[in-house]
Design a protein around this motif. Structure first.
Motif, PDB file in Angstrom:
ATOM      1  N   UNK A 270       0.795  -1.219   0.000  1.00 22.19           N
ATOM      2  CA  UNK A 270       0.000   0.000   0.000  1.00 22.19           C
ATOM      3  C   UNK A 270       0.825   1.264   0.000  1.00 22.19           C
ATOM      4  N   UNK A 271       2.159   1.160   0.141  1.00 24.03           N
ATOM      5  CA  UNK A 271       3.003   2.342   0.170  1.00 24.03           C
ATOM      6  C   UNK A 271       3.998   2.363  -0.971  1.00 24.03           C
ATOM      7  N   UNK A 272       4.245   1.208  -1.574  1.00 22.77           N
ATOM      8  CA  UNK A 272       5.266   1.113  -2.614  1.00 22.77           C
ATOM      9  C   UNK A 272       4.750   1.719  -3.921  1.00 22.77           C
ATOM     10  N   UNK A 273       5.507   2.625  -4.499  1.00 24.41           N
ATOM     11  CA  UNK A 273       5.120   3.285  -5.750  1.00 24.41           C
ATOM     12  C   UNK A 273       6.038   2.828  -6.866  1.00 24.41           C
ATOM     13  N   UNK A 274       5.467   2.539  -7.998  1.00 26.54           N
ATOM     14  CA  UNK A 274       6.218   2.048  -9.146  1.00 26.54           C
ATOM     15  C   UNK A 274       6.529   3.194 -10.090  1.00 26.54           C
ATOM     16  N   UNK A 275       7.806   3.320 -10.485  1.00 25.82           N
ATOM     17  CA  UNK A 275       8.209   4.281 -11.509  1.00 25.82           C
ATOM     18  C   UNK A 275       8.166   3.560 -12.842  1.00 25.82           C
ATOM     19  N   UNK A 276       7.199   3.884 -13.658  1.00 32.01           N
ATOM     20  CA  UNK A 276       6.999   3.191 -14.931  1.00 32.01           C
ATOM     21  C   UNK A 276       7.654   3.960 -16.068  1.00 32.01           C
ATOM     22  N   UNK A 277       8.386   3.226 -16.900  1.00 34.09           N
ATOM     23  CA  UNK A 277       9.045   3.840 -18.039  1.00 34.09           C
ATOM     24  C   UNK A 277       8.101   3.902 -19.228  1.00 34.09           C
ATOM     25  N   UNK A 280       9.235   1.098 -25.198  1.00 33.39           N
ATOM     26  CA  UNK A 280      10.039  -0.107 -25.146  1.00 33.39           C
ATOM     27  C   UNK A 280      11.515   0.245 -25.302  1.00 33.39           C
ATOM     28  N   UNK A 281      12.364  -0.733 -24.975  1.00 37.47           N
ATOM     29  CA  UNK A 281      13.798  -0.561 -25.172  1.00 37.47           C
ATOM     30  C   UNK A 281      14.077  -0.329 -26.651  1.00 37.47           C
ATOM     31  N   UNK A 282      14.723   0.788 -27.030  1.00 38.70           N
ATOM     32  CA  UNK A 282      14.996   1.044 -28.448  1.00 38.70           C
ATOM     33  C   UNK A 282      15.902  -0.023 -29.054  1.00 38.70           C
ATOM     34  N   UNK A 283      15.855  -0.132 -30.366  1.00 36.15           N
ATOM     35  CA  UNK A 283      16.703  -1.099 -31.054  1.00 36.15           C
ATOM     36  C   UNK A 283      18.137  -0.606 -31.087  1.00 36.15           C
ATOM     37  N   UNK A 288      18.749   5.950 -30.014  1.00 40.04           N
ATOM     38  CA  UNK A 288      18.436   7.382 -30.000  1.00 40.04           C
ATOM     39  C   UNK A 288      19.698   8.231 -29.922  1.00 40.04           C
ATOM     40  N   UNK A 289      19.622   9.433 -30.449  1.00 42.00           N
ATOM     41  CA  UNK A 289      20.725  10.387 -30.334  1.00 42.00           C
ATOM     42  C   UNK A 289      20.763  10.926 -28.909  1.00 42.00           C
ATOM     43  N   UNK A 296      12.577   7.225 -22.986  1.00 37.80           N
ATOM     44  CA  UNK A 296      11.755   6.585 -21.955  1.00 37.80           C
ATOM     45  C   UNK A 296      11.812   7.325 -20.621  1.00 37.80           C
ATOM     46  N   UNK A 297      12.639   8.341 -20.534  1.00 35.44           N
ATOM     47  CA  UNK A 297      12.909   8.986 -19.256  1.00 35.44           C
ATOM     48  C   UNK A 297      11.886  10.080 -18.947  1.00 35.44           C
ATOM     49  N   UNK A 298      11.244  10.045 -17.783  1.00 31.73           N
ATOM     50  CA  UNK A 298      10.278  11.086 -17.421  1.00 31.73           C
ATOM     51  C   UNK A 298      10.935  12.412 -17.056  1.00 31.73           C
ATOM     52  N   UNK A 299      12.260  12.434 -16.916  1.00 31.23           N
ATOM     53  CA  UNK A 299      12.959  13.674 -16.589  1.00 31.23           C
ATOM     54  C   UNK A 299      13.630  14.317 -17.797  1.00 31.23           C
ATOM     55  N   UNK A 300      13.452  13.735 -18.983  1.00 31.99           N
ATOM     56  CA  UNK A 300      14.195  14.191 -20.158  1.00 31.99           C
ATOM     57  C   UNK A 300      13.881  15.643 -20.500  1.00 31.99           C
ATOM     58  N   UNK A 301      14.928  16.387 -20.866  1.00 31.28           N
ATOM     59  CA  UNK A 301      14.811  17.753 -21.361  1.00 31.28           C
ATOM     60  C   UNK A 301      15.433  17.804 -22.750  1.00 31.28           C
ATOM     61  N   UNK A 302      15.384  18.947 -23.386  1.00 26.53           N
ATOM     62  CA  UNK A 302      15.857  19.062 -24.762  1.00 26.53           C
ATOM     63  C   UNK A 302      17.328  18.660 -24.893  1.00 26.53           C
ATOM     64  N   UNK A 303      18.139  19.021 -23.918  1.00 26.62           N
ATOM     65  CA  UNK A 303      19.562  18.666 -23.968  1.00 26.62           C
ATOM     66  C   UNK A 303      19.756  17.160 -24.059  1.00 26.62           C
ATOM     67  N   UNK A 304      18.900  16.405 -23.379  1.00 23.38           N
ATOM     68  CA  UNK A 304      19.020  14.947 -23.377  1.00 23.38           C
ATOM     69  C   UNK A 304      18.842  14.368 -24.774  1.00 23.38           C
ATOM     70  N   UNK A 305      18.108  15.041 -25.612  1.00 24.08           N
ATOM     71  CA  UNK A 305      17.807  14.528 -26.956  1.00 24.08           C
ATOM     72  C   UNK A 305      18.949  14.734 -27.941  1.00 24.08           C
TER      73      UNK A 305
END
Length: 337
Positions: A270-277, A280-283, A288-289, A296-305
């Motif tokens: 009841x307390x455990x939270x799942x971080x879902x991506x 799918x895993x890219x080929x 990706x560049x 897949x990252x929920x924190x991604x910003x433009x620099x990450x791309x």
């Protein structure tokens, strides 16, 4: 402890299957980079755990270190010797000191050979026994050491259970008295009850023979129990590495955080939270560049791309490669109620 294994900028490429378009246009075949610029060290007597999703390149890295698969680039130094530069005859002698335990105990043993022949083969190849009688005596002693019986030497692999077959594979790896062993998911094909027995056996053998392990697994619980340090792999790259307590208790890379959040916690109902991506895993044929994890990252910003992140220190012996490390963000903390 002193470094026994030093891996620097190791990569392994495979040519993809030629497509119809490539045949018609004469374009070069696509390249699959299974291992991408990996650097790590393993201290003498240490267990380095390697975790990541299936298909991320863990097994390929282990086999490239041993030159079972020839590296495409980089260098592997074992006890001061550049393994990647060795001629075949010298490499054969070096392999006595560097062994592997394979994942599948059904596919890794020759069904046409007896236990005595399978386990005794390294002794014959490396000239480590003076006679067939000595070979049989050494094989019998090793078979008993891994939990089987010497009167089983003339049996064939199909006459054993999965756990017993893996013990035979372990005996084969140990018979040449190696110093370093790649454990390539050695318990993933076994029943849970048998897994515990094999893990305990590997711990005892490490202690008794002074072994050093690269332990490959997708089971974080096993890695946490066995390892001194852990390396996290994503799409051929090491994204986080450090002492097992630091990485597993306070993961700094979003991918590691997602892996940790997927581990069941019996006392946190009841307390455990799942971080879902996302996705799918890219080929690896078309990664990706920038940061490979950004799709897949929920924190991604433009620099990450667009920009590949550099590996940075986040603690004593703890490193991670993420553009947002400086912000000290934790997905697990944000997801908690």
């Amino acid at each position: 402890m002193s470094a026994l294994l030093d891996v620097q900028h190791l990569s392994k490429d495979y040519l993809g299957r030629r497509t119809l378009a490539e045949r018609l246009t004469g374009a070069p075949r696509s390249v699959l980079r299974a291992v991408d610029d990996v650097s790590l060290t393993i201290e003498r007597g240490e267990i380095l755990g390697l975790i990541g999703e299936s298909g991320c390149g863990k097994s390929t890295l282990g086999r490239a270190i041993l030159r079972l698969h020839e590296p495409s680039a980089g260098r592997v130094t074992f006890d001061g010797t550049d393994v990647t530069a060795l001629a075949p005859d010298v490499l054969k002698a070096m392999r006595r000191r560097m062994q592997i335990i394979f994942q599948d105990p059904y596919a890794s043993l020759n069904p046409r050979r007896t236990v005595a022949e399978i386990v005794g083969l390294p002794l014959r190849l490396h000239g480590l026994a003076a006679s067939e009688e000595e070979i049989r005596a050494k094989v019998g002693a090793m078979i008993e050491r891994v939990g089987l019986k010497a009167n089983q030497l003339d049996r064939y692999p199909h006459q054993f259970s999965g756990g017993q077959r893996q013990r035979i594979g372990i005996a084969r790896a140990l018979i040449s008295n190696p110093e370093f062993i790649v454990c390539d998911e050695p318990v993933s094909a076994l029943d849970v009850s048998i897994q515990a027995q094999i893990i305990q056996l590997l711990i005892e053998l490490k202690r008794d023979f002074g072994l050093t392990y690269l332990f490959i697994s997708h089971d974080i619980s096993v890695i946490g129990y066995l390892s001194d340090r852990v390396a996290v792999m994503y799409l051929g790259e090491i994204v986080e590495m450090g002492p097992v307590e630091a990485v597993l208790s306070r993961p700094r890379h979003p991918y590691t955080q997602s892996l940790m959040s997927a581990v069941p916690e019996v006392d946190a109902v009841g307390q455990h939270s799942r971080v879902r991506l996302k996705g799918e895993l890219p080929s690896p044929l078309n990664p990706p560049a920038g940061c490979k994890f950004h799709t897949r990252c929920p924190l991604a910003i433009e620099t990450c791309r667009t920009v590949v992140p550099q590996t940075e220190s986040v603690g004593a012996g703890h490193t991670a490669a993420c553009h947002r490390l400086a912000e000290h963000l934790s997905l697990l903390d944000e997801a908690a109620p």
